[in-house]
Design an enzyme around this catalytic site. Structure first.
Site, PDB file in Angstrom:
ATOM      1  N   CYS A   1       0.849  -1.712   0.061  1.00 51.80           N
ATOM      2  CA  CYS A   1      -0.504   0.077  -0.093  1.00 51.80           C
ATOM      3  C   CYS A   1       0.661   1.105  -0.337  1.00 51.80           C
ATOM      4  O   CYS A   1       0.507   2.075  -0.807  1.00 51.80           O
ATOM      5  CB  CYS A   1      -0.675  -0.119   1.520  1.00 51.80           C
ATOM      6  SG  CYS A   1      -1.912  -1.204   1.384  1.00 51.80           S
TER       7      CYS A   1
ATOM      8  N   ARG B   1      -0.645   4.046  -2.682  1.00 52.57           N
ATOM      9  CA  ARG B   1      -1.653   3.426  -3.603  1.00 52.57           C
ATOM     10  C   ARG B   1      -2.208   3.262  -3.255  1.00 52.57           C
ATOM     11  O   ARG B   1      -3.982   4.022  -3.407  1.00 52.57           O
ATOM     12  CB  ARG B   1      -1.300   1.940  -4.369  1.00 52.57           C
ATOM     13  CG  ARG B   1      -1.611   1.035  -3.975  1.00 52.57           C
ATOM     14  CD  ARG B   1      -1.760  -0.123  -4.721  1.00 52.57           C
ATOM     15  NE  ARG B   1      -1.174  -1.443  -3.430  1.00 52.57           N
ATOM     16  CZ  ARG B   1      -2.530  -1.992  -2.711  1.00 52.57           C
ATOM     17  NH1 ARG B   1      -3.854  -1.333  -3.112  1.00 52.57           N
ATOM     18  NH2 ARG B   1      -2.427  -2.391  -1.932  1.00 52.57           N
TER      19      ARG B   1
ATOM     20  N   ILE C   1     -12.389   6.210   3.305  1.00 50.02           N
ATOM     21  CA  ILE C   1     -13.079   5.905   4.637  1.00 50.02           C
ATOM     22  C   ILE C   1     -14.502   4.707   4.332  1.00 50.02           C
ATOM     23  O   ILE C   1     -15.151   4.969   3.558  1.00 50.02           O
ATOM     24  CB  ILE C   1     -13.789   6.353   5.463  1.00 50.02           C
ATOM     25  CG1 ILE C   1     -12.848   8.005   5.329  1.00 50.02           C
ATOM     26  CG2 ILE C   1     -14.552   6.099   6.310  1.00 50.02           C
ATOM     27  CD1 ILE C   1     -13.201   8.737   5.463  1.00 50.02           C
ATOM     28  N   TYR C   2     -14.386   3.232   4.976  1.00 50.88           N
ATOM     29  CA  TYR C   2     -15.000   2.173   4.664  1.00 50.88           C
ATOM     30  C   TYR C   2     -16.331   2.656   5.248  1.00 50.88           C
ATOM     31  O   TYR C   2     -16.898   2.801   6.196  1.00 50.88           O
ATOM     32  CB  TYR C   2     -14.480   0.961   5.248  1.00 50.88           C
ATOM     33  CG  TYR C   2     -13.214   0.350   4.391  1.00 50.88           C
ATOM     34  CD1 TYR C   2     -13.871  -0.167   3.379  1.00 50.88           C
ATOM     35  CD2 TYR C   2     -11.575   0.441   4.553  1.00 50.88           C
ATOM     36  CE1 TYR C   2     -12.497  -0.897   2.433  1.00 50.88           C
ATOM     37  CE2 TYR C   2     -10.786  -0.205   4.096  1.00 50.88           C
ATOM     38  CZ  TYR C   2     -11.297  -1.036   3.381  1.00 50.88           C
ATOM     39  OH  TYR C   2     -10.831  -1.598   1.867  1.00 50.88           O
TER      40      TYR C   2
ATOM     41  N   ALA D   1     -11.593  -4.323   6.337  1.00 49.36           N
ATOM     42  CA  ALA D   1     -12.172  -5.397   4.994  1.00 49.36           C
ATOM     43  C   ALA D   1     -10.829  -6.001   4.895  1.00 49.36           C
ATOM     44  O   ALA D   1      -9.598  -5.017   4.851  1.00 49.36           O
ATOM     45  CB  ALA D   1     -12.277  -4.393   4.113  1.00 49.36           C
TER      46      ALA D   1
END
Length: 282
Positions: free
Chosen positions: A157, A183, A225-226, A281
């Site tokens: 990431c 990313r 933001i999930y 997640a």
């Protein structure tokens, strides 16, 4: 009040108020119950932190600074891709039965390349260049190796770090600055964790080469933001803010490879309550 708090709150409000959603789209991440993990996202978020002004730890909630340092040492000092070399359990779900996360993170930093001066791995070359040609514009590490992606249990990431030295009029020592390229980032779970990690990395490298730790420029391509984090974030950004903590390194340690988490000195860290049981997640 902490400038890191102010940046975080502004970034979160902008995502929540003006971001786009992936709901209904084909997405890779899933929640533990198997449902797709959708996000609200902004493209191309850039935040700038000046370590000469303060250490950028959130005070809205506590960031575990020594654990963050432990992971950064695991990658750049130990150059390991095995969770048995890491004190925390944040990588457990991506490790195989031997503890390996594949050809990711520390594995990539450890890879050697040939130069006129000899063979260096990525971190050793950074230190060599900063010592011998500090004003070079080519001092960087990069973990996004396409040929190895199929053997990584998680694509990197935060994948690239570029170092840049400045020395203005009146500066007693050269100033070491850093650009962190990312990313993708889970803003609630990882934003300040990554910011603090790379601030500590910048401090350690600056100490090694006898420079002043300057600016950390953090570039996030997909800042998200999930969906199951939205209410948590809304509560978090309304909390009281406190002055930034004082964070320093053991003055008796100079060499990058000698630092341990015990050499991180954290003082006057006032913060709000921890956010527990954040769903992640995968």
């Amino acid at each position: 009040m902490s400038k890191a708090d102010q940046l975080f709150v502004s970034m979160c409000k902008d995502i929540l108020d003006h971001g786009t959603t992936t709901e209904g789209e084909k997405v890779r991440p899933r929640w533990e119950d198997g449902f797709p993990a959708y996000t609200i996202k902004n493209f191309g978020v850039t935040n700038r932190y000046d370590l000469r002004e303060e250490f950028p730890a959130l005070t809205l909630r506590r960031t575990a600074l020594k654990s963050a340092m432990d992971e950064i040492l695991w990658i750049y000092q130990k150059k390991s891709n095995n969770i048995n070399d890491l004190n925390s359990h944040i990588w457990d779900q991506w490790a195989d039965e031997s503890g390996s996360i594949g050809k990711a993170y520390g594995y990539q930093i450890a890879q050697k390349s040939s130069y006129r001066e000899g063979e260096f791995d990525q971190m050793d070359r950074v230190l060599y260049d900063l010592e011998h040609t500090p004003f070079s514009r080519r001092i960087m590490t990069n973990m996004y190796t396409f040929a190895d992606l199929h053997e990584m249990n998680l694509y990197p990431c935060a994948y690239s770090v570029t170092y840049n030295v400045t020395q203005g009029e009146g500066d007693e020592k050269p100033v070491l600055n850093m650009v962190l390229m990312q990313r993708s980032q889970d803003i609630l779970a990882a934003n300040n964790w990554n910011v603090c990690q790379y601030a500590i990395l910048l401090m350690m490298v600056a100490r090694h080469v006898d420079m002043v730790a300057g600016e950390l420029l953090h570039v996030i391509v997909d800042a998200h933001i999930y969906d199951r984090h939205v209410d948590i974030v809304r509560e978090l950004i309304e909390r009281p803010q406190y002055p930034a903590p004082r964070v320093s390194l053991n003055p008796n340690v100079q060499n990058f490879y000698d630092f341990t988490i015990d050499d991180l000195i954290v003082e006057d860290y006032n913060h709000g309550p921890q956010v527990k049981n954040i769903p992640i997640a995968v």
